[in-house]
Design a protein around this motif. Structure first.
Motif, short mmCIF file in Angstrom:
data_model
loop_
_atom_site.label_atom_id
_atom_site.label_comp_id
_atom_site.label_asym_id
_atom_site.label_seq_id
_atom_site.Cartn_x
_atom_site.Cartn_y
_atom_site.Cartn_z
N ILE A 33 0.85 -1.19 0.00
CA ILE A 33 0.00 0.00 0.00
C ILE A 33 0.89 1.23 0.00
O ILE A 33 1.77 1.37 0.85
N GLY A 34 0.64 2.11 -0.96
CA GLY A 34 1.41 3.34 -1.05
C GLY A 34 0.56 4.56 -0.79
O GLY A 34 -0.63 4.57 -1.13
N TRP A 35 1.15 5.56 -0.18
CA TRP A 35 0.51 6.87 -0.04
C TRP A 35 1.15 7.82 -1.04
O TRP A 35 2.39 7.86 -1.16
N PHE A 36 0.32 8.54 -1.73
CA PHE A 36 0.76 9.50 -2.73
C PHE A 36 0.15 10.86 -2.41
O PHE A 36 -0.83 10.96 -1.70
N ARG A 37 0.73 11.90 -2.99
CA ARG A 37 0.11 13.21 -2.91
C ARG A 37 0.26 13.92 -4.24
O ARG A 37 1.19 13.66 -5.00
N LYS A 38 -0.72 14.81 -4.48
CA LYS A 38 -0.72 15.53 -5.74
C LYS A 38 -1.04 17.00 -5.50
O LYS A 38 -1.98 17.32 -4.77
N VAL A 39 -0.23 17.84 -6.14
CA VAL A 39 -0.48 19.28 -6.13
C VAL A 39 -0.78 19.71 -7.56
O VAL A 39 -0.38 19.03 -8.51
N PRO A 40 -1.48 20.82 -7.75
CA PRO A 40 -1.83 21.25 -9.11
C PRO A 40 -0.60 21.42 -9.99
O PRO A 40 0.42 21.95 -9.55
N GLY A 41 -0.68 20.90 -11.20
CA GLY A 41 0.41 21.05 -12.15
C GLY A 41 1.46 19.97 -12.09
O GLY A 41 2.39 19.97 -12.91
N PRO A 87 3.66 23.94 5.11
CA PRO A 87 2.80 24.39 4.00
C PRO A 87 3.05 23.61 2.71
O PRO A 87 2.12 23.40 1.93
N GLU A 88 4.29 23.16 2.51
CA GLU A 88 4.63 22.40 1.32
C GLU A 88 3.98 21.01 1.29
O GLU A 88 3.99 20.34 0.26
N ASP A 89 3.41 20.59 2.40
CA ASP A 89 2.71 19.30 2.45
C ASP A 89 1.27 19.42 1.96
O ASP A 89 0.57 18.41 1.85
N THR A 90 0.83 20.64 1.68
CA THR A 90 -0.53 20.84 1.19
C THR A 90 -0.71 20.13 -0.15
O THR A 90 0.06 20.35 -1.09
N ALA A 91 -1.71 19.24 -0.21
CA ALA A 91 -1.92 18.42 -1.40
C ALA A 91 -3.16 17.57 -1.20
O ALA A 91 -3.72 17.51 -0.10
N ILE A 92 -3.58 16.91 -2.27
CA ILE A 92 -4.57 15.85 -2.14
C ILE A 92 -3.79 14.55 -1.95
O ILE A 92 -2.87 14.25 -2.73
N TYR A 93 -4.15 13.81 -0.93
CA TYR A 93 -3.45 12.58 -0.59
C TYR A 93 -4.29 11.37 -1.01
O TYR A 93 -5.50 11.33 -0.77
N SER A 113 -6.19 0.80 -7.96
CA SER A 113 -7.27 0.92 -6.97
C SER A 113 -7.32 2.31 -6.36
O SER A 113 -7.61 2.46 -5.16
N TRP A 114 -7.06 3.31 -7.18
CA TRP A 114 -7.08 4.69 -6.71
C TRP A 114 -8.49 5.10 -6.33
O TRP A 114 -9.44 4.85 -7.05
N GLY A 115 -8.61 5.77 -5.20
CA GLY A 115 -9.88 6.37 -4.79
C GLY A 115 -9.86 7.86 -5.05
O GLY A 115 -9.04 8.37 -5.80
N GLN A 116 -10.74 8.59 -4.37
CA GLN A 116 -10.89 10.02 -4.62
C GLN A 116 -9.84 10.87 -3.93
O GLN A 116 -9.64 12.00 -4.33
N GLY A 117 -9.21 10.38 -2.92
CA GLY A 117 -8.22 11.18 -2.22
C GLY A 117 -8.84 12.05 -1.14
O GLY A 117 -10.06 12.23 -1.07
N THR A 118 -7.97 12.59 -0.31
CA THR A 118 -8.41 13.47 0.77
C THR A 118 -7.49 14.68 0.81
O THR A 118 -6.28 14.56 0.69
N LEU A 119 -8.08 15.86 0.96
CA LEU A 119 -7.33 17.11 0.88
C LEU A 119 -6.72 17.47 2.23
O LEU A 119 -7.41 17.50 3.25
N VAL A 120 -5.44 17.76 2.20
CA VAL A 120 -4.71 18.25 3.37
C VAL A 120 -4.24 19.66 3.07
O VAL A 120 -3.54 19.87 2.07
N THR A 121 -4.62 20.59 3.92
CA THR A 121 -4.20 21.99 3.76
C THR A 121 -3.45 22.41 5.00
O THR A 121 -4.00 22.33 6.12
N VAL A 122 -2.21 22.84 4.81
CA VAL A 122 -1.39 23.30 5.92
C VAL A 122 -1.22 24.80 5.77
O VAL A 122 -0.53 25.28 4.86
N SER A 123 -1.85 25.54 6.66
CA SER A 123 -1.85 26.99 6.53
C SER A 123 -2.18 27.62 7.88
O SER A 123 -2.93 27.05 8.67
N SER A 124 -1.61 28.80 8.10
CA SER A 124 -1.94 29.54 9.32
C SER A 124 -3.04 30.54 9.04
O SER A 124 -3.49 31.24 9.96
#
Length: 124
Positions: A33-41, A87-93, A113-124
């Protein structure tokens, strides 16, 4: 079969989140099982992975020491504990299955077996 990632949200820099990946027991017994993340672009980046056979874990250097992947076979769930978030960890996981672990860019085609992902936002 699609894996379901959950647990994302808004967190301040330095904070923590735990993501969950629900998977059928038959998959956890047989596949990594792998965890991935995606940012726009950018394409999806593999950041952590756990093997089926012996629970060996692998981490991308950018998250090593901050993130921990673990597996609870009784609950058919793989977790990603994320500490000292930046903040650089902000992505869909996303979580996904693979025959072997692989990290970084250019490996998502080895996973399924990719699902929809879950959004993580790191921000103050």
């Amino acid at each position: 079969v699609q894996l379901q990632a959950s647990g994302g949200g808004l967190v301040q820099p330095g904070g923590s989140l735990r993501l969950s990946c629900a998977a059928p027991g038959s998959i956890l017994d047989a596949r990594a099982i792998g965890w991935f993340r995606k940012v726009p672009g950018k394409e999806r980046e593999g950041i952590a992975c756990i093997t089926a056979s012996d629970g060996r874990t692998y981490y991308l250097d950018a998250v090593k020491g901050r993130f921990t992947i673990s597996r609870d076979n009784a609950k058919n769930t793989v977790y990603l504990q994320m500490n000292r978030l930046e903040p650089e960890d902000t992505a869909i996981y996303y979580c996904a299955t693979g025959w072997v672990c692989a990290l970084g860019y250019g490996v998502e085609e080895r996973f399924a077996s990719w699902g929809q992902g879950t959004l993580v936002t790191v921000s103050s």
